[in-house]
Design an enzyme around this catalytic site. Structure first.
Site, PDB file in Angstrom:
ATOM      1  N   THR A 165       2.804   2.088   4.136  1.00  0.00           N
ATOM      2  CA  THR A 165       3.895   2.198   5.111  1.00  0.00           C
ATOM      3  C   THR A 165       3.880   3.628   5.623  1.00  0.00           C
ATOM      4  OG1 THR A 165       5.223   0.598   3.854  1.00  0.00           O
ATOM      5  CG2 THR A 165       6.415   1.958   5.419  1.00  0.00           C
ATOM      6  N   ARG A 193       6.002 -13.128   6.113  1.00  0.00           N
ATOM      7  CA  ARG A 193       6.566 -12.281   5.067  1.00  0.00           C
ATOM      8  C   ARG A 193       7.159 -11.017   5.691  1.00  0.00           C
ATOM      9  NH1 ARG A 193       5.862  -6.741   3.239  1.00  0.00           N
ATOM     10  NH2 ARG A 193       6.513  -6.661   1.045  1.00  0.00           N
ATOM     11  N   GLY A 195       9.158  -7.432   4.419  1.00  0.00           N
ATOM     12  CA  GLY A 195       9.581  -6.603   3.295  1.00  0.00           C
ATOM     13  C   GLY A 195      10.810  -5.786   3.626  1.00  0.00           C
ATOM     14  N   ASP A 196      10.903  -4.616   3.013  1.00  0.00           N
ATOM     15  CA  ASP A 196      12.099  -3.790   3.178  1.00  0.00           C
ATOM     16  C   ASP A 196      12.108  -2.968   4.451  1.00  0.00           C
ATOM     17  OD1 ASP A 196       9.935  -2.254   1.917  1.00  0.00           O
ATOM     18  OD2 ASP A 196      11.384  -0.619   1.837  1.00  0.00           O
ATOM     19  N   GLY A 216       6.626   1.115  -0.350  1.00  0.00           N
ATOM     20  CA  GLY A 216       6.264   0.518  -1.631  1.00  0.00           C
ATOM     21  C   GLY A 216       6.309  -0.994  -1.571  1.00  0.00           C
ATOM     22  N   THR A 217       6.503  -1.618  -2.708  1.00  0.00           N
ATOM     23  CA  THR A 217       6.568  -3.079  -2.782  1.00  0.00           C
ATOM     24  C   THR A 217       7.949  -3.528  -2.312  1.00  0.00           C
ATOM     25  OG1 THR A 217       7.135  -2.852  -5.133  1.00  0.00           O
ATOM     26  CG2 THR A 217       4.834  -3.305  -4.592  1.00  0.00           C
ATOM     27  N   GLY A 218       8.010  -3.995  -1.073  1.00  0.00           N
ATOM     28  CA  GLY A 218       9.284  -4.218  -0.421  1.00  0.00           C
ATOM     29  C   GLY A 218      10.207  -5.184  -1.123  1.00  0.00           C
TER      30      GLY A 218
END
Length: 299
Positions: A165, A193, A195-196, A216-218
């Site tokens: 990101t 999909r 994410g955040d 990061g991993t959303g």
């Protein structure tokens, strides 16, 4: 025109998915170049909103990061992009999710903020807005998108939350804060999909006290409350900037995720923290020369 002060601060990230052993010299050079350009803009009196949009747009079009030109197709073969931007002074915000084939998703997100009644547009609706408003599009996706630094074809084939990101946060000399974030999402993601990154208050947040951009991993950032959780700890619980970010990142880790965040406060304090292997990052302020780093410990 009178200014609140000559204080300014800027932080950038190119993602917390840096892999040990990779050479990110070109990325660090690009981040330093951007930070220097952002410093010049802020010294010249440009708004924090203009600066964060410009920083993120330049990262999107560079092809060096998992955002914009450096984004990979999902499992259906389409490149879907997410971005958001927020003005701390007014708390106006805009976001796009699962938008396709636009050159600068963050520019479209700002368009949503300023030229629509919505905060977020997704999918076909986001693309229709971009087309109607004349935002630059990609004519041939197959020829446009490239693998960014540190990403291989093998990474795209897996579905284990390999991520990237870009983001920027800034304080301008009028004392206003802003934040912006953009991503191509986790590699190997399913169609649709999100994410955040495009969720205001999770991937991006700015108010009169703090500006934050996450990476990061959303899915785990969403479950941990993300940027607004840190902002509230900073404002309401009396945490320092670093304490507030670490509390949120530790919660992300407890849920099985990893990543990082950058933040700037209204006093010009900068924090750039991560619990992954590394985070591509740069910063500059009125009392700090431009710095860049990827793997140096931050805790």
């Amino acid at each position: 025109m009178s200014r609140a002060s000559e204080r300014f601060a800027l932080a950038l990230h190119g993602g917390a998915g840096a892999k040990p052993g990779e050479d990110y010299a070109s990325v660090e050079a690009h981040l330093a170049e951007l930070a220097n350009a952002g410093e010049a803009m802020l010294r010249d009196g440009r708004t924090s909103l203009d600066v964060v949009e410009h920083m993120v747009c330049e990262m999107e079009v560079s092809g060096l990061y998992v955002a914009g030109k450096g984004s990979a197709p999902n499992t259906s073969g389409d490149v879907e992009l997410d971005a958001s931007i927020m003005d701390g002074a007014s708390r106006d915000a805009g976001a796009v999710a699962a938008i396709r084939d636009v050159v600068s998703p963050v520019a479209v997100a700002r368009g949503v903020m300023e030229r629509s009644s919505s905060v977020m547009l997704a999918g076909a609706g986001a693309n229709a807005f971009a087309a109607n408003e004349g935002f630059e599009t990609i004519n041939d996706a197959a020829d446009y998108y490239i693998l960014p630094v540190g990403v291989s074809a093998d990474d795209i084939a897996v579905t284990d939350m390999v991520h990237g990101t870009v983001g920027a946060v800034a304080l301008d000399i009028d004392g206003n804060l802003a934040a912006a974030t953009s991503t191509g999402g986790v590699l190997g993601k399913p169609a649709g999909r999100v994410g955040d990154t495009p969720i205001i208050g999770v991937g991006t947040w700015a108010n009169q006290d703090i500006a934050i951009s996450c990476t990061g991993t959303g899915e785990h950032f969403i479950r941990a409350g993300g940027a607004l959780t840190a902002a509230n700890r900073f404002k309401l619980a009396g945490d320092t900037l670093e304490q507030a970010l670490w509390a949120m990142l530790d919660d992300v880790e407890s849920l099985g995720g990893d990543g990082g965040a950058i933040a700037v406060s209204s006093s010009g304090e900068i924090a750039m923290l991560y619990n992954s292997d590394g985070m591509k990052r740069a910063a500059v302020s009125d009392d700090m020369a431009t710095m860049t780093a990827v793997f140096e410990p931050c805790r």
